[in-house]
Design a protein around this motif. Structure first.
Motif, PDB file in Angstrom:
ATOM      1  N   UNK A   1      15.959  -9.417 -23.885  1.00 53.07           N
ATOM      2  CA  UNK A   1      15.168  -9.126 -22.932  1.00 53.07           C
ATOM      3  C   UNK A   1      14.694 -10.066 -21.877  1.00 53.07           C
ATOM      4  N   UNK A   2      14.404 -11.256 -22.314  1.00 51.79           N
ATOM      5  CA  UNK A   2      13.894 -12.621 -21.497  1.00 51.79           C
ATOM      6  C   UNK A   2      15.403 -12.956 -20.910  1.00 51.79           C
ATOM      7  N   UNK A   3      16.602 -12.845 -21.216  1.00 51.87           N
ATOM      8  CA  UNK A   3      17.881 -13.209 -20.541  1.00 51.87           C
ATOM      9  C   UNK A   3      18.091 -12.248 -19.552  1.00 51.87           C
TER      10      UNK A   3
ATOM     11  N   UNK B   1      11.688  -8.264 -11.362  1.00 60.39           N
ATOM     12  CA  UNK B   1      12.353  -6.994 -10.934  1.00 60.39           C
ATOM     13  C   UNK B   1      11.360  -5.921 -11.366  1.00 60.39           C
ATOM     14  N   UNK B   2      11.635  -4.546 -10.588  1.00 63.57           N
ATOM     15  CA  UNK B   2      10.910  -3.443 -10.953  1.00 63.57           C
ATOM     16  C   UNK B   2      11.191  -2.888 -12.370  1.00 63.57           C
ATOM     17  N   UNK B   3      12.284  -3.310 -12.731  1.00 61.24           N
ATOM     18  CA  UNK B   3      12.804  -2.722 -14.070  1.00 61.24           C
ATOM     19  C   UNK B   3      12.114  -3.565 -15.195  1.00 61.24           C
ATOM     20  N   UNK B   4      12.075  -4.731 -14.835  1.00 63.51           N
ATOM     21  CA  UNK B   4      11.315  -5.931 -15.792  1.00 63.51           C
ATOM     22  C   UNK B   4       9.972  -5.775 -15.828  1.00 63.51           C
ATOM     23  N   UNK B   5       9.284  -5.049 -14.659  1.00 63.33           N
ATOM     24  CA  UNK B   5       7.794  -4.892 -14.638  1.00 63.33           C
ATOM     25  C   UNK B   5       7.542  -3.487 -15.488  1.00 63.33           C
ATOM     26  N   UNK B   6       8.318  -2.565 -15.310  1.00 62.78           N
ATOM     27  CA  UNK B   6       8.019  -1.044 -15.642  1.00 62.78           C
ATOM     28  C   UNK B   6       8.569  -0.924 -17.245  1.00 62.78           C
ATOM     29  N   UNK B   7       9.793  -1.819 -17.653  1.00 60.96           N
ATOM     30  CA  UNK B   7      10.212  -1.556 -19.030  1.00 60.96           C
ATOM     31  C   UNK B   7      10.199  -3.118 -19.631  1.00 60.96           C
TER      32      UNK B   7
ATOM     33  N   UNK C   1       6.185  -4.319 -21.182  1.00 61.17           N
ATOM     34  CA  UNK C   1       5.895  -3.463 -22.238  1.00 61.17           C
ATOM     35  C   UNK C   1       6.622  -3.851 -23.417  1.00 61.17           C
ATOM     36  N   UNK C   2       7.875  -3.770 -23.171  1.00 60.15           N
ATOM     37  CA  UNK C   2       8.951  -3.955 -24.385  1.00 60.15           C
ATOM     38  C   UNK C   2       8.666  -5.285 -25.051  1.00 60.15           C
ATOM     39  N   UNK C   3       8.268  -6.336 -24.316  1.00 61.96           N
ATOM     40  CA  UNK C   3       8.041  -7.742 -24.812  1.00 61.96           C
ATOM     41  C   UNK C   3       6.740  -7.414 -25.698  1.00 61.96           C
ATOM     42  N   UNK C   4       5.883  -6.894 -25.531  1.00 65.13           N
ATOM     43  CA  UNK C   4       4.531  -6.599 -25.949  1.00 65.13           C
ATOM     44  C   UNK C   4       4.943  -6.055 -27.399  1.00 65.13           C
ATOM     45  N   UNK C   5       5.860  -4.734 -27.382  1.00 69.26           N
ATOM     46  CA  UNK C   5       6.127  -4.006 -28.611  1.00 69.26           C
ATOM     47  C   UNK C   5       6.932  -5.226 -29.480  1.00 69.26           C
TER      48      UNK C   5
END
Length: 153
Positions: A23-25, A31-37, A40-44
């Protein structure tokens, strides 16, 4: 937490580590995709990683090593200083700032921990209030007395 969840957390420990790295790479937060998905994915994934660390011996041992414990101690300073240092480096257009800012952030966080946080932590360990509290208490009492004498107006 159920025993099944504990076993899954410990057994599948490599999965959140790999997902977090991917995810980090491949999903930049800018990016919008990074903000939207991505965020939150990093949090989970981080939640999964925390659960897995609590129930897995290997990572428990790794995070118990002195460098990891020290990073945990200065982590608030890292959080506090990483953005200002990164912003200063970007605004001054310092070459190779991306490679330099993590090192500078660690140094500043370590210095702040040693010379700012540690003295205040000593006050906490004494079990006595800091001297400023002794000076503030009478002023608060006087303010309350003035409030009462004015009829609350």
């Amino acid at each position: 937490m159920s025993e099944r969840a504990k076993r899954l957390g410990g057994r599948w420990l490599a999965v959140p580590v790999i997902l977090l790295a991917l995810n980090l790479l491949f999903m930049p937060a800018a990016t919008r995709w990074g903000q939207a998905v991505g965020l939150p994915l990093v949090g989970l994934i981080t939640c999964w990683l925390i659960i897995a660390i609590q129930h897995g011996d290997f990572f428990r041992r790794v995070f118990s090593l002195a460098p990891a414990v020290y990073l945990g101690r200065i982590s608030y300073g890292i959080y506090l200083w990483h953005y200002p240092i990164l912003s200063i480096a970007a605004s001054r257009q310092i070459p190779h700032a991306g490679m330099m800012t993590p090192f500078v952030t660690l140094v500043v966080a370590a210095l702040c921990y040693r010379y700012v946080e540690t003295p205040f932590l000593r006050f906490k360990d004494r079990g006595r209030p800091i001297a400023a509290h002794k000076a503030i208490r009478p002023m608060v009492g006087r303010a309350a007395a003035i409030e009462d004498s004015s009829g609350g107006h």
